[in-house]
Write an enzyme that holds these catalytic residues in place. Structure first.
Site, PDB file in Angstrom:
ATOM      1  CG  ASP A   1     -12.198  -8.160 -56.657  1.00 61.49           C
ATOM      2  OD1 ASP A   1     -12.070  -9.369 -56.934  1.00 61.49           O
ATOM      3  OD2 ASP A   1     -11.601  -7.258 -57.265  1.00 61.49           O
TER       4      ASP A   1
ATOM      5  CG  ASP B   1     -11.254  -8.497 -63.199  1.00 62.51           C
ATOM      6  OD1 ASP B   1     -10.719  -7.385 -63.117  1.00 62.51           O
ATOM      7  OD2 ASP B   1     -12.006  -8.841 -64.122  1.00 62.51           O
TER       8      ASP B   1
ATOM      9  N   GLY C   1      -3.264  -5.196 -62.035  1.00 57.13           N
ATOM     10  CA  GLY C   1      -3.309  -4.199 -63.105  1.00 57.13           C
ATOM     11  C   GLY C   1      -2.723  -4.738 -64.392  1.00 57.13           C
ATOM     12  N   GLY C   2      -3.482  -4.592 -65.487  1.00 51.73           N
ATOM     13  CA  GLY C   2      -3.033  -5.137 -66.782  1.00 51.73           C
ATOM     14  C   GLY C   2      -1.772  -4.475 -67.296  1.00 51.73           C
TER      15      GLY C   2
ATOM     16  CD  GLU D   1      -0.556  -1.224 -63.167  1.00 49.47           C
ATOM     17  OE1 GLU D   1      -0.908  -0.089 -62.801  1.00 49.47           O
ATOM     18  OE2 GLU D   1      -1.273  -1.952 -63.874  1.00 49.47           O
ATOM     19  NE  ARG D   2      -1.856  -9.202 -64.039  1.00 48.72           N
ATOM     20  CZ  ARG D   2      -3.142  -8.946 -63.950  1.00 48.72           C
ATOM     21  NH1 ARG D   2      -3.951  -9.161 -64.965  1.00 48.72           N
ATOM     22  NH2 ARG D   2      -3.645  -8.451 -62.836  1.00 48.72           N
TER      23      ARG D   2
ATOM     24  CG  HIS E   1      -4.043  -2.061 -70.591  1.00 50.14           C
ATOM     25  ND1 HIS E   1      -5.007  -1.212 -70.095  1.00 50.14           N
ATOM     26  CD2 HIS E   1      -4.197  -3.221 -69.904  1.00 50.14           C
ATOM     27  CE1 HIS E   1      -5.692  -1.810 -69.131  1.00 50.14           C
ATOM     28  NE2 HIS E   1      -5.235  -3.042 -69.000  1.00 50.14           N
TER      29      HIS E   1
ATOM     30  CE  LYS F   1      -7.079  -7.314 -70.531  1.00 51.15           C
ATOM     31  NZ  LYS F   1      -7.647  -6.706 -69.334  1.00 51.15           N
TER      32      LYS F   1
ATOM     33  CB  THR G   1     -12.417  -3.448 -59.592  1.00 51.46           C
ATOM     34  OG1 THR G   1     -11.666  -4.241 -60.505  1.00 51.46           O
ATOM     35  CG2 THR G   1     -12.914  -2.206 -60.338  1.00 51.46           C
TER      36      THR G   1
ATOM     37  CB  THR H   1     -10.531  -4.224 -64.036  1.00 50.63           C
ATOM     38  OG1 THR H   1     -10.348  -4.396 -65.437  1.00 50.63           O
ATOM     39  CG2 THR H   1     -12.013  -4.005 -63.748  1.00 50.63           C
TER      40      THR H   1
HETATM   41  C1  XBP Z   1      -7.844  -7.869 -61.072  1.00 49.95           C
HETATM   42  C2  XBP Z   1      -6.753  -7.296 -61.852  1.00 49.95           C
HETATM   43  C3  XBP Z   1      -7.043  -6.680 -63.174  1.00 49.95           C
HETATM   44  C4  XBP Z   1      -7.391  -7.666 -64.244  1.00 49.95           C
HETATM   45  C5  XBP Z   1      -7.125  -7.091 -65.619  1.00 49.95           C
HETATM   46  O1  XBP Z   1      -8.792  -6.902 -60.831  1.00 49.95           O
HETATM   47  O2  XBP Z   1      -5.648  -7.292 -61.392  1.00 49.95           O
HETATM   48  O3  XBP Z   1      -5.903  -6.031 -63.528  1.00 49.95           O
HETATM   49  O4  XBP Z   1      -6.617  -8.822 -64.120  1.00 49.95           O
HETATM   50  O5  XBP Z   1      -7.793  -5.892 -65.801  1.00 49.95           O
HETATM   51  P1  XBP Z   1      -9.721  -6.981 -59.501  1.00 49.95           P
HETATM   52  P2  XBP Z   1      -7.070  -4.608 -66.441  1.00 49.95           P
HETATM   53  O6  XBP Z   1      -9.177  -5.989 -58.521  1.00 49.95           O
HETATM   54  O7  XBP Z   1     -11.106  -6.661 -59.963  1.00 49.95           O
HETATM   55  O8  XBP Z   1      -9.638  -8.383 -58.962  1.00 49.95           O
HETATM   56  O9  XBP Z   1      -6.292  -5.109 -67.633  1.00 49.95           O
HETATM   57  O10 XBP Z   1      -8.189  -3.701 -66.797  1.00 49.95           O
HETATM   58  O11 XBP Z   1      -6.157  -4.058 -65.376  1.00 49.95           O
HETATM   59 MG    MG Z   2     -10.247  -9.995 -57.918  1.00 53.02          MG
END
Ligand code: XBP
Ligand code: MG
Length: 242
Positions: free
Chosen positions: A12, A14, A54-55, A57-58, A86, A89, A126, A128
Site C-alpha cells: 500500500d 499512504d 479516495g480524496g 470520495e472524501r 481534487h 489538492k 493503492t 491514491t
Molecule cells: C489512502 C487514501 C487516499 C489518500 C488521498 O490511500 O485513501 O485517498 O488519502 O489520496 P492508500 P487521493 O490506499 O494508499 O492507503 O486524494 O489521491 O485519493
Molecule cells: Mg494506506
C-alpha cells in the site's frame, strides 16, 4: 503450515510506504482555501474522514454530510467542483512531496531491496492517484523507480476503492501468482479488509491516523518495518493456513 512459498510483496502507499496523510490534509485545506469554500479540516475530523477511501470520495462525503445547500448544486456542478478541488489538492500534494515533505517509513527501502535481491516480485496497491506515487518514489528511489515493481494498481486502474478488493485482485493477476504466494503490507482497516477479501495475508504498520482501527484479521501488526526482514516475513507467511 503453508505449502505455498512467498513470491511477492504488495505494498500500500499512504500510511505504509510513507506517513503521507498529514501532507494530504494540508493539501486538501489548501484547495478549499483556493476555492474560497471556507472549509478547514482539522486532524480529528480528517482521522474520521479517512474511513472513506479516495480524496474525491472524501470531499463528496464531507460536502453531503455537512452542507444542506448541497441540494441546490446540480449533480454536474457538484462533480465538477469536487474534481476541481481534487486537482488543486493533488497539485499541492505533489509540490509538497517534491519539496521533501515526505520520506519513506523506516525499513521500507531495506525490505524492498532485500526482497528484490532474493528474487521476489514487488507490486503496489493503492487508492491514491498515479502522480502521487510517482512524486514519492521518484524522490525516494530515483527516476527509474518503476523498474522495481512488476505492477502498480492505483486510482486510475481500480476505481472501486478499498475496502473493495479490486486493486489487490488486479495485482495478484498481474503478478501471475496465487494470493497464497503473496503478502500485502498495509496501514488501515480499509486496506486490511481489501487485501483479506483478495485472499492475502497482511502485515499492518499503523500510523497515528489508523492506530485505533481493527486489525484482528492481520497476520502481524508491527510499529514499522525497521525490524522486519524477508526471513521474518517468510516465517510468518509459513504459519498461514493455505
Ligand atoms: C489512502 C487514501 C487516499 C489518500 C488521498 O490511500 O485513501 O485517498 O488519502 O489520496 P492508500 P487521493 O490506499 O494508499 O492507503 O486524494 O489521491 O485519493
Ligand atoms: Mg494506506
Amino acid at each position: 503450515m503453508s505449502e505455498a512459498t512467498l513470491q511477492a510483496l504488495i505494498f500500500d502507499v499512504d500510511g505504509t510506504l510513507a506517513d503521507t496523510e498529514r501532507v494530504h490534509l494540508a493539501a486538501f485545506n489548501h484547495a478549499f482555501a483556493e476555492m474560497g469554500l471556507g472549509w478547514v479540516w482539522d486532524e480529528a475530523l480528517y482521522t474520521r474522514l479517512l474511513d472513506i477511501s479516495g480524496g474525491k470520495e472524501r470531499i463528496s462525503h464531507h460536502w453531503k454530510s455537512t452542507r444542506a445547500d448541497i441540494r441546490e448544486v446540480g449533480a454536474m456542478a457538484l462533480s465538477d467542483t469536487v474534481n476541481r478541488l481534487h486537482e488543486l489538492k493533488t497539485a499541492a500534494y505533489e509540490a509538497a512531496v517534491n519539496d521533501g515533505a515526505v520520506s519513506l517509513r523506516p525499513g521500507v527501502l531495506n525490505l524492498m531491496d532485500d526482497a528484490l535481491a532474493q528474487g521476489l516480485q514487488l507490486a503496489i496497491a493503492t487508492t491514491t492517484s498515479p502522480v502521487n506515487i510517482a512524486a514519492l518514489l521518484r524522490r525516494a528511489i530515483g527516476p527509474d523507480w518503476r523498474l522495481n515493481f512488476t505492477a502498480i494498481g492505483d486510482a486510475s486502474t481500480a476505481p472501486i476503492k478499498k475496502p473493495h478488493p479490486q486493486v489487490y485482485l488486479q495485482m495478484v493477476a498481474a503478478l501471475h501468482l496465487r494470493p497464497a504466494e503473496c503478502i500485502a503490507l498495509e496501514d488501515s482497516s480499509n486496506g486490511l479488509r481489501a487485501a483479506t477479501a483478495a485472499g492475502l495475508a497482511t502485515v499492518i504498520t499503523p500510523t497515528r491516523y489508523t492506530a485505533h482501527h481493527d486489525f484482528a484479521a492481520a497476520l502481524r501488526v508491527v510499529p514499522d518495518l525497521s525490524h522486519v526482514n524477508l526471513s521474518q516475513l517468510r516465517h510468518w507467511h509459513a504459519e498461514t493456513p493455505h
